[in-house]
Scaffold this active site. Structure first.
Site, PDB file in Angstrom:
ATOM      1  N   VAL A   1       0.855  -1.187   0.000  1.00  0.00           N
ATOM      2  CA  VAL A   1       0.000   0.000   0.000  1.00  0.00           C
ATOM      3  C   VAL A   1       0.889   1.234   0.000  1.00  0.00           C
ATOM      4  CG1 VAL A   1      -2.005  -1.094   1.073  1.00  0.00           C
ATOM      5  CG2 VAL A   1      -0.248  -0.059   2.515  1.00  0.00           C
ATOM      6  N   GLU A   2       0.330   2.336  -0.453  1.00  0.00           N
ATOM      7  CA  GLU A   2       1.107   3.536  -0.737  1.00  0.00           C
ATOM      8  C   GLU A   2       1.833   4.125   0.466  1.00  0.00           C
ATOM      9  OE1 GLU A   2      -2.725   6.553  -0.513  1.00  0.00           O
ATOM     10  OE2 GLU A   2      -2.401   5.272  -2.240  1.00  0.00           O
TER      11      GLU A   2
END
Length: 503
Positions: free
Chosen positions: A331-332
Site C-alpha cells: 500500500v502507498e
C-alpha cells in the site's frame, strides 16, 4: 569521549502552540487516524479561541489529517481566520456517524472561504523533500492531463483559489509538471518515543509516514520541528537503527500519552510490526457487491509480482482464499506484505513483511516498480479516464491515485457499476440486480479527471464491476465478460451514459 548533546526542550502542548506565529507555513503529519499530532492541534485551536492567534496559517498536509470519528485532526484548525490556505494530498472522507455531517475541514474548503489545493500524496511529500534540499521544485509526469495540470485546474478545489504551486515544465521536448511549495516555518509531527536528546522513533505506529522529510523541510529552511510523542526515554537508549528523526533536527517534544494509534484502535502491536500474529486471518467480506468484485478480480491477478492496492474494495484482496502464491501486496503508505488495514484504518498492514517510509514508497511507485495496481473507481469516462477525487458534497482528493496510475504498467479498477442504493444477490455463481443504484458511474463527463487515459495509452487497463468486466482498447471501452444472471442490455448497456462496445 563522545560529547554529550544538549537535552531537547520538553514543552506542554499549550507552550508549543505559542511558537506558531501568525501567517506561518506549517506541515502536519497524519494519514487519516495514523500519526496525527492531535494534542498539538487542539492546543493551537485553544490559543486561537482565547487570543485570536495564530491566524492566516498555510497548512501543508501530504495526507488527510484526522477522521470522522474520534480524531478531529485538521478540524481543530477549521476557521477561515485561523487557516487561510491548505495543500493536501487527500482530505478526510466520510460523514460523522452521530450527525451525518461532513468533517469541518471539508465544509470549510467547500465554502470557498480559504484557498485549497489537492495534489498527489507522493507529489506533496517529494515536493517537500525538494524544498528541504533547496532544489527548484519537483519535476514529474505525475498529474499531467488531470485536474492537477495547470491547464485544467492546477489542483485548485474551487474558483476562489489562486493558480500557484504547479507549472508546465518542458524538458528536451517532453512535458513535465513542476511543483514548488513554500518554505516551511513549523513541522507539527507525531511519533512514539523521544529520547532526552530529541531522537525520535516510531516503533508503536502503523506507518513511518514522511515525518523525516517534513522535519527536514522545516529544519533546513530555518523553521522549528515539534514532535508529539507518547513517551520519553533515556538519552541514547534508542537503537540507532530505530531513529527516524535525529535529535539534531528536533526543537521541542510534547509528551501526550493515551492518543489512539489509528482510527478505532488504541494500540495493536501486530499493526505496528512489533509482534506477528500467529495464523492471522481475516474473514472475507460479507457484502455481495464486494464478494463478486473480489472473486472476479482475483482471477485477473498475475502469478507473481508486486501489486499495489488502493483504498476501498481493493484493500480486501489479500484476504481472498484463492490468491496466487507468488504475489506480494503493498500500500502507498509503505507497508509491503501482510493484510492491509481497511476503511479509515487504511495505511498500515498486520503481519507486514516490511514497513518503509512513505516518500520512499512513492519513489518505488513513480519509478514503475509495481507490476499491477488494483484501485477503486467513482466515475469512468468514455475513453476510460477515471475520477475518484471529487464526489457530490465530498472531496476525498486524489491520494496516491495520480502517482500510482501515472507509472504502473497494468491497472485493475474495481468498483460497482452504479452507486446509491445498489443491491444485488450473488449466489451459485450468478448475480441478480435486486435494486439498481440511483447514480450512474460510467458517465459522459466526470466531475474531474484523476486518471487521464489518453496520457497512458500503453497501459493495460481493466474495469472489474459487480456485473461485467470491461477492457480499455484503443481509447474505447469494451465489455468482454458478462456474469451469469446479468442481462446485457438492461443491467449494463442501459446503465451507462455512453455507448459501450461488446465483444
Amino acid at each position: 569521549m563522545i560529547p554529550r548533546p544538549s537535552t531537547v526542550q520538553i514543552l506542554t502542548a499549550d507552550e508549543a502552540a505559542e511558537s506558531v506565529s501568525p501567517g506561518a507555513v506549517v506541515t502536519i503529519s497524519g494519514a487519516a487516524g495514523n500519526l496525527v499530532p492531535d494534542a498539538l492541534l487542539r492546543a493551537i485551536r485553544r490559543r486561537f479561541d482565547s487570543k485570536g492567534e495564530p491566524h492566516g496559517l498555510t497548512a501543508i498536509c501530504p495526507v488527510a489529517v484526522g477522521d470522522v470519528f474520534e480524531i478531529p485532526g485538521l478540524d481543530h484548525l477549521s476557521s477561515p481566520r485561523l487557516l487561510s490556505t491548505i495543500v493536501c494530498g487527500s482530505y478526510v472522507y466520510g460523514r460523522r456517524p452521530d450527525t451525518g455531517e461532513e468533517p469541518e475541514i471539508t465544509k470549510l474548503v467547500l465554502s470557498g472561504k480559504i484557498e485549497a489545493y489537492n495534489f498527489g500524496i507522493g507529489v506533496v511529500y517529494n515536493a517537500l523533500r525538494e524544498t528541504a534540499a533547496n532544489r527548484p521544485g519537483l519535476i514529474t509526469r505525475v498529474g499531467l492531463g488531470t485536474f492537477q495540470d495547470p491547464r485544467q485546474r492546477g489542483g485548485r478545489l474551487h474558483e476562489a483559489t489562486r493558480p500557484r504551486f504547479v507549472t508546465v515544465c518542458p524538458i528536451d521536448g517532453e512535458e513535465f509538471l513542476r511543483y514548488q511549495l513554500p518554505a516551511v516555518d513549523v513541522a507539527l509531527l507525531r511519533a512514539s518515543t523521544a529520547d532526552e536528546f530529541g531522537n525520535i522513533s516510531v516503533e508503536r505506529e502503523p506507518i513511518d509516514g514522511g515525518i523525516f522529510v517534513q522535519a527536514l523541510a522545516a529544519h533546513n529552511r530555518g523553521g522549528r520541528v515539534i514532535v508529539q510523542v507518547e513517551r520519553i526515554t533515556e538519552g541514547r537508549s534508542l537503537p540507532a537503527r530505530s531513529v527516524v528523526i535525529p535529535g539534531a533536527l528536533v526543537d521541542a517534544v510534547v509528551v501526550a500519552p493515551g492518543e489512539k494509534q489509528a482510527t478505532g484502535i488504541q494500540y495493536d502491536p501486530y499493526l505496528s510490526g512489533e509482534l506477528r500474529a500467529p495464523d492471522y486471518s481475516v474473514d472475507g467480506s460479507t457484502d455481495p457487491i464486494e464478494q463478486v468484485i473480489l472473486d472476479k478480480a482475483v482471477d485477473r491477478l498475475p502469478a507473481d509480482g508486486l501489486i499495489i492496492l488502493g483504498f476501498g474494495i481493493p484493500s480486501r484482496l489479500p484476504d481472498h482464499p484463492r490468491l496466487p502464491q507468488g504475489i506480494r501486496f503493498c500500500v502507498e503508505h509503505g507497508a509491503i506484505g501482510g493484510s492491509p488495514a481497511v476503511g479509515l484504518q487504511f495505511g498500515g498492514a498486520r503481519n507486514a513483511e516490511a514497513l518503509i517510509d512513505t516518500p520512499s514508497m512513492f519513489d518505488l511507485i513513480d519509478g514503475g516498480g509495481c507490476d499491477m495496481a488494483c484501485l477503486g473507481i467513482s466515475e469512468v469516462a468514455p475513453d476510460g479516464s477515471v475520477n475518484v477525487s471529487r464526489l457530490p458534497s465530498a472531496i476525498p482528493g486524489s491520494g496516491g491515485f495520480t502517482n500510482i496510475t501515472a507509472s504502473t504498467r497494468e491497472i485493475l479498477y474495481c468498483g460497482a457499476f452504479t452507486a446509491g442504493g445498489l443491491k444485488i444477490d450473488y449466489s451459485g455463481g450468478a448475480v441478480r440486480i435486486l435494486e439498481e443504484g440511483r447514480h450512474k458511474k460510467f458517465v459522459r463527463a466526470p466531475r474531474e479527471i484523476t486518471y487521464n487515459s489518453s496520457h497512458n495509452p500503453e497501459q493495460r487497463v481493466t474495469y472489474v464491476t459487480d456485473r461485467c468486466i470491461i477492457e480499455r482498447r484503443d481509447q474505447r471501452l469494451v465489455v468482454t465478460t458478462v456474469y451469469p444472471g446479468i442481462d446485457l442490455k438492461r443491467d449494463i448497456l442501459a446503465q451507462a451514459e455512453f455507448e459501450l462496445s461488446v465483444e
